[in-house]
Design a protein around this motif. Structure first.
Motif, PDB file in Angstrom:
ATOM      1  N   ASN A 358       0.857  -1.188   0.000  1.00 38.57           N
ATOM      2  CA  ASN A 358       0.000   0.000   0.000  1.00 38.57           C
ATOM      3  C   ASN A 358       0.888   1.232   0.000  1.00 38.57           C
ATOM      4  OD1 ASN A 358      -1.676   2.246   1.091  1.00 38.57           O
ATOM      5  ND2 ASN A 358      -3.231   0.638   1.214  1.00 38.57           N
ATOM      6  N   ILE A 359       0.535   2.234  -0.807  1.00 35.70           N
ATOM      7  CA  ILE A 359       1.376   3.410  -0.944  1.00 35.70           C
ATOM      8  C   ILE A 359       1.525   4.166   0.369  1.00 35.70           C
ATOM      9  CG2 ILE A 359      -0.387   5.103  -1.583  1.00 35.70           C
ATOM     10  CD1 ILE A 359       3.103   4.626  -3.201  1.00 35.70           C
ATOM     11  N   GLN A 360       0.589   3.970   1.305  1.00 29.14           N
ATOM     12  CA  GLN A 360       0.697   4.615   2.616  1.00 29.14           C
ATOM     13  C   GLN A 360       1.960   4.168   3.353  1.00 29.14           C
ATOM     14  OE1 GLN A 360      -1.717   6.850   3.494  1.00 29.14           O
ATOM     15  NE2 GLN A 360      -2.826   6.443   1.597  1.00 29.14           N
ATOM     16  N   GLU A 361       2.451   2.978   3.025  1.00 27.05           N
ATOM     17  CA  GLU A 361       3.655   2.464   3.680  1.00 27.05           C
ATOM     18  C   GLU A 361       4.890   3.302   3.335  1.00 27.05           C
ATOM     19  OE1 GLU A 361       4.174  -1.670   2.752  1.00 27.05           O
ATOM     20  OE2 GLU A 361       2.026  -2.071   2.944  1.00 27.05           O
ATOM     21  N   SER A 362       4.796   4.100   2.271  1.00 27.44           N
ATOM     22  CA  SER A 362       5.944   4.913   1.863  1.00 27.44           C
ATOM     23  C   SER A 362       6.365   5.883   2.965  1.00 27.44           C
ATOM     24  CB  SER A 362       5.623   5.690   0.586  1.00 27.44           C
ATOM     25  OG  SER A 362       4.499   6.543   0.782  1.00 27.44           O
ATOM     26  N   ILE A 363       5.404   6.358   3.727  1.00 29.77           N
ATOM     27  CA  ILE A 363       5.719   7.302   4.803  1.00 29.77           C
ATOM     28  C   ILE A 363       6.573   6.621   5.871  1.00 29.77           C
ATOM     29  CG2 ILE A 363       4.675   8.616   6.701  1.00 29.77           C
ATOM     30  CD1 ILE A 363       2.443   9.377   4.753  1.00 29.77           C
ATOM     31  N   TYR A 376       9.671  13.883  -3.255  1.00 26.63           N
ATOM     32  CA  TYR A 376       8.838  14.063  -4.443  1.00 26.63           C
ATOM     33  C   TYR A 376       7.687  13.070  -4.377  1.00 26.63           C
ATOM     34  CZ  TYR A 376      13.285  16.161  -5.790  1.00 26.63           C
ATOM     35  OH  TYR A 376      14.442  16.903  -5.804  1.00 26.63           O
ATOM     36  N   ALA A 377       6.504  13.534  -4.708  1.00 24.84           N
ATOM     37  CA  ALA A 377       5.337  12.647  -4.652  1.00 24.84           C
ATOM     38  C   ALA A 377       4.423  12.932  -5.835  1.00 24.84           C
ATOM     39  CB  ALA A 377       4.579  12.835  -3.340  1.00 24.84           C
ATOM     40  N   PHE A 378       4.161  11.893  -6.613  1.00 23.36           N
ATOM     41  CA  PHE A 378       3.218  11.986  -7.728  1.00 23.36           C
ATOM     42  C   PHE A 378       1.899  11.409  -7.254  1.00 23.36           C
ATOM     43  CE2 PHE A 378       7.317  12.273  -9.707  1.00 23.36           C
ATOM     44  CZ  PHE A 378       7.131  13.152 -10.770  1.00 23.36           C
ATOM     45  N   ALA A 383      -5.787  14.062   0.361  1.00 25.66           N
ATOM     46  CA  ALA A 383      -5.610  13.572   1.730  1.00 25.66           C
ATOM     47  C   ALA A 383      -4.212  12.977   1.901  1.00 25.66           C
ATOM     48  CB  ALA A 383      -6.681  12.533   2.060  1.00 25.66           C
ATOM     49  N   PHE A 384      -3.727  12.277   0.875  1.00 30.02           N
ATOM     50  CA  PHE A 384      -2.395  11.686   0.936  1.00 30.02           C
ATOM     51  C   PHE A 384      -1.323  12.780   0.922  1.00 30.02           C
ATOM     52  CE2 PHE A 384       1.003   8.995  -1.298  1.00 30.02           C
ATOM     53  CZ  PHE A 384       1.476   8.493  -0.087  1.00 30.02           C
ATOM     54  N   LYS A 385      -1.559  13.835   0.129  1.00 30.84           N
ATOM     55  CA  LYS A 385      -0.630  14.971   0.132  1.00 30.84           C
ATOM     56  C   LYS A 385      -0.503  15.551   1.535  1.00 30.84           C
ATOM     57  CE  LYS A 385      -1.426  16.606  -4.620  1.00 30.84           C
ATOM     58  NZ  LYS A 385      -1.923  17.742  -5.439  1.00 30.84           N
ATOM     59  N   LYS A 386      -1.638  15.750   2.183  1.00 30.65           N
ATOM     60  CA  LYS A 386      -1.627  16.307   3.537  1.00 30.65           C
ATOM     61  C   LYS A 386      -0.894  15.378   4.498  1.00 30.65           C
ATOM     62  CE  LYS A 386      -4.611  18.330   7.073  1.00 30.65           C
ATOM     63  NZ  LYS A 386      -6.008  18.681   7.462  1.00 30.65           N
ATOM     64  N   GLN A 387      -1.090  14.080   4.308  1.00 34.47           N
ATOM     65  CA  GLN A 387      -0.424  13.091   5.154  1.00 34.47           C
ATOM     66  C   GLN A 387       1.098  13.172   4.977  1.00 34.47           C
ATOM     67  OE1 GLN A 387      -1.898   9.153   4.390  1.00 34.47           O
ATOM     68  NE2 GLN A 387      -0.805   8.226   6.114  1.00 34.47           N
ATOM     69  N   ILE A 388       1.558  13.319   3.739  1.00 34.64           N
ATOM     70  CA  ILE A 388       2.995  13.448   3.475  1.00 34.64           C
ATOM     71  C   ILE A 388       3.549  14.697   4.154  1.00 34.64           C
ATOM     72  CG2 ILE A 388       4.714  13.879   1.661  1.00 34.64           C
ATOM     73  CD1 ILE A 388       2.892  12.139  -0.181  1.00 34.64           C
ATOM     74  N   LEU A 389       2.821  15.806   4.036  1.00 33.85           N
ATOM     75  CA  LEU A 389       3.290  17.073   4.597  1.00 33.85           C
ATOM     76  C   LEU A 389       3.335  17.056   6.120  1.00 33.85           C
ATOM     77  CD1 LEU A 389       1.409  19.619   2.282  1.00 33.85           C
ATOM     78  CD2 LEU A 389       3.837  19.026   2.229  1.00 33.85           C
ATOM     79  N   THR A 390       2.378  16.401   6.732  1.00 33.00           N
ATOM     80  CA  THR A 390       2.274  16.447   8.196  1.00 33.00           C
ATOM     81  C   THR A 390       3.015  15.308   8.900  1.00 33.00           C
ATOM     82  OG1 THR A 390       0.159  15.249   8.121  1.00 33.00           O
ATOM     83  CG2 THR A 390       0.069  17.666   8.140  1.00 33.00           C
ATOM     84  N   GLN A 391       3.282  14.216   8.182  1.00 33.52           N
ATOM     85  CA  GLN A 391       3.874  13.047   8.838  1.00 33.52           C
ATOM     86  C   GLN A 391       5.323  12.778   8.439  1.00 33.52           C
ATOM     87  OE1 GLN A 391       1.309   9.582   8.639  1.00 33.52           O
ATOM     88  NE2 GLN A 391      -0.529  10.801   9.007  1.00 33.52           N
ATOM     89  N   THR A 392       5.897  13.626   7.588  1.00 33.03           N
ATOM     90  CA  THR A 392       7.312  13.491   7.234  1.00 33.03           C
ATOM     91  C   THR A 392       8.006  14.832   7.419  1.00 33.03           C
ATOM     92  OG1 THR A 392       7.047  14.093   4.895  1.00 33.03           O
ATOM     93  CG2 THR A 392       6.759  11.761   5.475  1.00 33.03           C
ATOM     94  N   SER A 393       9.334  14.792   7.469  1.00 34.69           N
ATOM     95  CA  SER A 393      10.129  16.022   7.555  1.00 34.69           C
ATOM     96  C   SER A 393      11.203  15.980   6.478  1.00 34.69           C
ATOM     97  CB  SER A 393      10.769  16.141   8.936  1.00 34.69           C
ATOM     98  OG  SER A 393      11.571  17.304   9.022  1.00 34.69           O
ATOM     99  N   SER A 394      11.337  17.086   5.746  1.00 33.98           N
ATOM    100  CA  SER A 394      12.335  17.176   4.677  1.00 33.98           C
ATOM    101  C   SER A 394      12.604  18.643   4.392  1.00 33.98           C
ATOM    102  CB  SER A 394      11.826  16.483   3.401  1.00 33.98           C
ATOM    103  OG  SER A 394      10.614  17.082   2.965  1.00 33.98           O
ATOM    104  N   GLY A 395      13.683  18.893   3.632  1.00 30.52           N
ATOM    105  CA  GLY A 395      13.976  20.269   3.255  1.00 30.52           C
ATOM    106  C   GLY A 395      12.903  20.876   2.391  1.00 30.52           C
ATOM    107  N   SER A 396      12.281  20.054   1.546  1.00 26.75           N
ATOM    108  CA  SER A 396      11.210  20.532   0.671  1.00 26.75           C
ATOM    109  C   SER A 396      10.359  19.347   0.237  1.00 26.75           C
ATOM    110  CB  SER A 396      11.783  21.234  -0.572  1.00 26.75           C
ATOM    111  OG  SER A 396      12.513  20.301  -1.358  1.00 26.75           O
TER     112      SER A 396
END
Length: 486
Positions: A358-363, A376-378, A383-396
């Motif tokens: 499942n792509i959710q495992e990527s986090i 980078y996320a295609f 909802a998944f975009k928001k999950q990436i932004l709130t549950q990961t940390s990166s320079g950009s």
């Protein structure tokens, strides 16, 4: 010995130039920015030749990633430097009335810039533009691993820029170590985390502020996309960024791709077709692909493929040409997550694909590793975009593209954690080389006696209300005091 003497003279001259004050004026800054633009225009062909010699870059790639991006940056700074320099009005609370506040950007002083070899022109001149815009004098140390570009910058730049304010110092690790022994007002370093630690340790001796632009394993998440055309665009962008940016030798290149298992072979097939179209099939005649910078780096990347378990995961490519220092665009499907290729930054033309249920495992995969410079996320899933932004940390984070944020001057560029710290590009470059000096101007008209002894209950009440910005309460307290005193 003579080399050390000349280095000492150069450092003394840039320090004296800064103390003289001429770099603080807008006229000097604009003159130097125009000179950088002229340098790029006059010497475009020589720059292309140097980049081809050091890295095998095609002129189009060289213009896109080196010449053009620096011209854009210099023009922006030239048009905006007066605005950036101007003092900014500061909001002053009513408690300080009558007062006036400002924030005045001032240059740090004498700054040291260490450039990296993978983009030897842009990673030298882009920070230099920021340092000049902010009014500093500069010592620039190009990378010895790109000797043609280093030599060209050292020989050509002094005839365009103020030679008493801007020095280009060539040399290897011995010169770098000598430079780090000196006291600087700011150090800007682009390179590996390993060397970044050395730079930071040296800077700590003098409490010198640093900006570290480092690397990391930048992941790309490929979610299920609704249309085949969207998938093709996504894969083309991934391929172009992986192999079309210095053959993967870029800190912001895609390091590995995370995709659902059902889409993994679709991704592999599309990548194969795009590799053939972009770069060809014959290892000896690969087109549009930069070479590996040195034999040392070539051996390091090749070694990643020598692990038998990793080699078994190769689904495309894997061939190497030691004579020409080229490695075929290589795709690996599900190499072991604990293999070196998945624990160390690749910095080469190898692309691991990790398939997930499942792509959710990527986090979870991303969070199990040091914080990357970029994610980078295609995906079209908000909802998944928001999950990436709130549950990961990166320079950009860039959605639905790869690497293009690097040329967007209105956004800050930099890392977090092991991928570095500090920001630059556009106005952020000016800020990186400026000290924001706070200025508060007060009047003699009003004196608040509550700030002085002898202490009493009224002064305590006054301070409580003042620090909570309760101005109505202060007025009532004052009126109450007036009634009591009658």
């Amino acid at each position: 010995m003579n080399e050390m003497v000349e280095l000492g003279k150069s450092l003394a001259e840039v320090r004296e130039t800064f103390r003289g004050g001429r770099t603080r004026g807008v006229a000097w800054r604009k003159t130097q920015l125009r000179a950088i633009i002229k340098f790029l225009t006059d010497n475009e062909d020589q720059i292309f030749k140097a980049l081809e010699q050091d890295l095998g870059k095609h002129p189009v790639e060289a213009y896109r990633d080196e010449v053009g991006v620096v011209k854009k940056s210099a023009n922006l700074a030239l048009n905006c430097v007066e605005k950036w320099m101007a003092p900014k009005k500061g909001h002053i609370p009513l408690l300080f009335f009558p007062s006036k506040g400002e924030v005045l950007p001032e240059p740090f002083g004498v700054v040291l810039i260490f450039a990296s070899w993978n983009f030897p022109i842009s990673l030298s001149l882009d920070p230099l533009i920021g340092a000049i815009s902010a009014g500093n004098t500069v010592v620039l140390k190009p990378s010895e691993l790109a000797p043609a570009c280093s030599s060209f910058l050292a020989s050509a730049l002094p005839s365009y820029l103020d030679p008493k304010a801007i020095k280009v110092i060539e040399g290897g690790t011995d010169i770098a170590e000598q430079l780090l022994q000196e006291k600087w007002d700011k150090i800007f370093f682009t390179g590996s985390p390993q060397v970044g630690r050395i730079v930071m340790s040296a800077a700590a001796r003098h409490l010198t502020p640093v900006t570290l632009e480092l690397g990391g394993k930048c992941p790309t998440i490929l979610d299920s996309l609704s249309g085949s055309s969207d998938m093709e665009v996504a894969v083309k962008r991934i391929a172009g960024a992986k192999w079309g940016a210095c053959s993967g030798q870029a800190c912001i290149a895609t390091d590995y791709v995370l995709v659902e298992r059902k889409n993994a072979y679709i991704l592999v097939d599309l990548l194969k077709k795009i590799i053939q179209r972009f770069y060809g099939e014959n290892l000896k005649n690969l087109k549009n692909l930069s070479k590996i910078v040195s034999k040392h780096h070539f051996d390091r990347v090749r070694k990643l493929l020598e692990d038998p378990i990793v080699a078994a995961s190769i689904v495309h490519g894997g061939s190497v040409d030691e004579e020409n220092l080229t490695i075929e665009p290589t795709i690996l499907l599900d190499p072991p997550l604990d293999a070196e290729i998945m624990t160390e930054e690749i910095f080469g033309p190898l692309l691991p694909i990790i398939s997930l249920d499942n792509i959710q495992e990527s986090i979870e995969v991303i969070n199990s590793r040091p914080k990357p410079l970029a994610i980078y996320a295609f995906t079209k899933n908000e909802a998944f975009k928001k999950q990436i932004l709130t549950q990961t940390s990166s320079g950009s984070v860039t959605f639905n593209d790869v690497m293009v944020h690097f040329v967007c001057d209105t956004l800050p560029f930099g890392g977090v954690g092991q991928s570095g710290f500090g920001r630059y590009h556009g106005k952020y470059s000016f800020d990186a080389f400026s000290n924001e000096k706070a200025i508060l101007q007060r009047s003699f008209l009003i004196e608040l006696e509550a700030r002085y002894p002898p202490w009493n209950d009224f002064k305590m009440q006054f301070l409580r209300l003042a620090y909570s910005f309760n101005y109505i309460g202060l007025v009532l307290l004052y009126l109450g005091l007036k009634r009591t005193s009658r």
